[in-house]
Design an enzyme around this catalytic site. Structure first.
Site, mmCIF file in Angstrom:
data_model
loop_
_atom_site.group_PDB
_atom_site.id
_atom_site.type_symbol
_atom_site.label_atom_id
_atom_site.label_comp_id
_atom_site.label_asym_id
_atom_site.label_seq_id
_atom_site.Cartn_x
_atom_site.Cartn_y
_atom_site.Cartn_z
ATOM 1 N N GLU A 36 -37.281 53.462 -47.656
ATOM 2 C CA GLU A 36 -36.843 54.891 -48.166
ATOM 3 C C GLU A 36 -36.129 54.613 -49.572
ATOM 4 O O GLU A 36 -36.442 55.430 -50.304
ATOM 5 C CB GLU A 36 -35.740 55.441 -47.157
ATOM 6 C CG GLU A 36 -36.234 55.495 -46.038
ATOM 7 C CD GLU A 36 -35.843 54.357 -44.755
ATOM 8 O OE1 GLU A 36 -35.645 53.337 -45.537
ATOM 9 O OE2 GLU A 36 -36.314 54.542 -43.628
ATOM 10 N N ASN A 38 -37.266 52.497 -51.685
ATOM 11 C CA ASN A 38 -38.478 52.228 -52.566
ATOM 12 C C ASN A 38 -39.207 53.461 -52.752
ATOM 13 O O ASN A 38 -39.492 53.762 -54.033
ATOM 14 C CB ASN A 38 -39.537 51.407 -51.758
ATOM 15 C CG ASN A 38 -39.376 50.138 -51.449
ATOM 16 O OD1 ASN A 38 -38.250 49.648 -51.989
ATOM 17 N ND2 ASN A 38 -39.743 49.313 -50.370
ATOM 18 N N ALA A 258 -46.284 48.483 -50.381
ATOM 19 C CA ALA A 258 -47.110 49.462 -50.923
ATOM 20 C C ALA A 258 -47.270 50.642 -50.344
ATOM 21 O O ALA A 258 -47.756 51.707 -50.765
ATOM 22 C CB ALA A 258 -48.879 48.721 -50.675
ATOM 23 N N ASP A 260 -45.012 52.432 -49.250
ATOM 24 C CA ASP A 260 -43.867 53.430 -49.743
ATOM 25 C C ASP A 260 -44.364 53.880 -51.207
ATOM 26 O O ASP A 260 -43.967 55.027 -51.505
ATOM 27 C CB ASP A 260 -42.513 52.644 -49.764
ATOM 28 C CG ASP A 260 -42.056 51.658 -48.504
ATOM 29 O OD1 ASP A 260 -42.622 52.473 -47.605
ATOM 30 O OD2 ASP A 260 -41.809 50.905 -48.529
ATOM 31 N N ASP A 296 -40.987 45.097 -54.020
ATOM 32 C CA ASP A 296 -41.616 46.509 -53.575
ATOM 33 C C ASP A 296 -41.333 47.499 -54.873
ATOM 34 O O ASP A 296 -42.276 48.448 -54.745
ATOM 35 C CB ASP A 296 -40.633 46.998 -52.288
ATOM 36 C CG ASP A 296 -40.895 45.964 -51.026
ATOM 37 O OD1 ASP A 296 -41.359 44.959 -51.339
ATOM 38 O OD2 ASP A 296 -40.534 46.673 -50.082
HETATM 39 O O1 KDG Z 1 -42.134 49.272 -46.463
HETATM 40 C C1 KDG Z 1 -41.703 48.070 -46.887
HETATM 41 C C2 KDG Z 1 -40.405 47.860 -46.243
HETATM 42 O O2 KDG Z 1 -40.805 47.486 -44.737
HETATM 43 C C3 KDG Z 1 -39.626 46.385 -46.542
HETATM 44 O O3 KDG Z 1 -39.075 46.661 -47.644
HETATM 45 C C4 KDG Z 1 -38.498 46.278 -45.727
HETATM 46 O O4 KDG Z 1 -37.535 48.483 -45.323
HETATM 47 C C5 KDG Z 1 -37.970 47.338 -44.829
HETATM 48 C C6 KDG Z 1 -38.071 47.223 -43.470
HETATM 49 O O5 KDG Z 1 -37.229 47.746 -42.776
HETATM 50 O O6 KDG Z 1 -39.090 46.678 -42.892
#
Ligand code: KDG
Length: 321
Positions: A36, A38, A258, A260, A296
């Protein structure tokens, strides 16, 4: 007034500098990331005002994340510092056992963000915004996170604030598919825009085929459904038209984040009133840029950079100096 509000957990990401199993990795690179957050940063880079609701630990990593969010221009007025619980962290293993793929190992149970609760959700903050963006990660963190997500969703629906929902099913958090389904389907039904991918849709609605995923989710109530297909691109429909856009061929370093980036490119386009086709194009471009680096958020693009990327893809002359 904000354009976008989102809530969840931003973690410190330790990304393997080399590929291979984590046990043999010697060097890790520190980043700040979380689905979120990101998205919020992606929207800010695309010119929107975004606010992020979370809790951070009163520790070095919490201070680091807060400085990243502030530095990126995200509104942190609803970020609370929790004296009791630590900031969550996670590690990324790259290129093993599947080349060009990454996997995550979380150390986040009991984290400050997992203590997020309905009392952290300020009605006016969401009411005053154009978009509430939720993902399937936050409700998986704890019961109080689930309640906080439901409260945010209720406020948005009651006040006709647009809701985008990215399914982001993380089985390492849910453990049981049935739990994910029971929690996320009612949220999907209330969202205006649903972003998903075949692996998630298989768990949630027993469907892997993009066209069928779209029809099944549209029938649940959302107005727009997008299926992200990674390097293959994406497909979307608003019930009247179906748009498809292929992905871009780029060197893959780390695919995490990617989705996000895609969501930010797509939703920014929708908020600007662009067509579904354009929204897919800009989403794909943002996602492609993010996979070319570790981390990210670093490569989340501005509009200008998306345009330069697209011009280069069209073999047009791009000025580099
Ligand atoms: O979408 C990327 C996320 O998966 C990563 O940054 C970590 O937020 C995260 C998660 O909970 O997996």
């Amino acid at each position: 007034m904000l354009d976008v509000v989102t809530l969840g957990e931003m973690l410190v990401q330790f990304n393997s500098v080399t590929t291979g199993p984590l046990r043999h990795v010697v060097y890790f690179e520190k980043h700040a990331a979380g689905a979120e957050a990101n998205f919020a940063i992606g929207m800010v880079r695309l010119g929107f005002k975004a606010g992020f609701i979370t809790r951070l630990g009163n520790d070095e990593f919490g201070k680091y994340i807060l400085s990243v969010l502030r530095g990126e221009g995200v509104d942190t007025s609803r970020v609370k510092v929790d004296d009791e619980a630590p900031t969550g962290i996670y590690f990324i293993q790259r290129g093993y056992p599947v080349p060009e793929r990454s996997s995550v190992v979380y150390y986040r149970r009991g984290s400050a963000a997992s203590k997020l609760s309905p009392e952290d959700i300020d009605e006016d903050y969401i009411k005053g915004s154009r978009l509430l963006h939720l993902t399937g990660i936050t409700p998986a963190l704890s019961d109080s996170c689930m309640e906080a997500t439901l409260k945010a969703l209720r406020i948005a629906v009651e006040n006709k604030v647009m809701v985008s929902f990215d399914t982001n099913v993380r089985m390492k958090l849910w453990l049981k598919a049935e739990k994910a389904r029971k929690a996320l389907l009612p949220m999907i039904e209330k969202a205006d825009v649903v972003l998903t991918e075949p692996e998630d849709a298989e768990i949630l609605i027993g469907e892997r085929e993009p066209r069928k995923i779209i029809d099944k989710i549209l029938a649940l109530g959302p107005k727009i459904v997008v299926v992200k297909l990674g390097a293959e691109g994406a497909m979307a429909s608003n019930g009247k038209e179906v748009a498809v856009k292929p992905g871009f061929r780029v060197p893959v370093v780390d695919v995490i984040g990617a989705g996000d980036a895609f969501a930010a490119g797509f939703m920014a386009s929708i908020l600007k009133g662009r067509s579904l086709e354009d929204a897919l194009l800009f989403g794909n471009a943002a996602g492609a840029l993010v996979v070319t680096v570790r981390g990210d958020i670093e490569n989340l693009p501005s509009w200008e950079d998306i345009e330069r990327f697209l011009a280069f893809q069209r073999r047009e002359h791009v000025m580099f100096r």
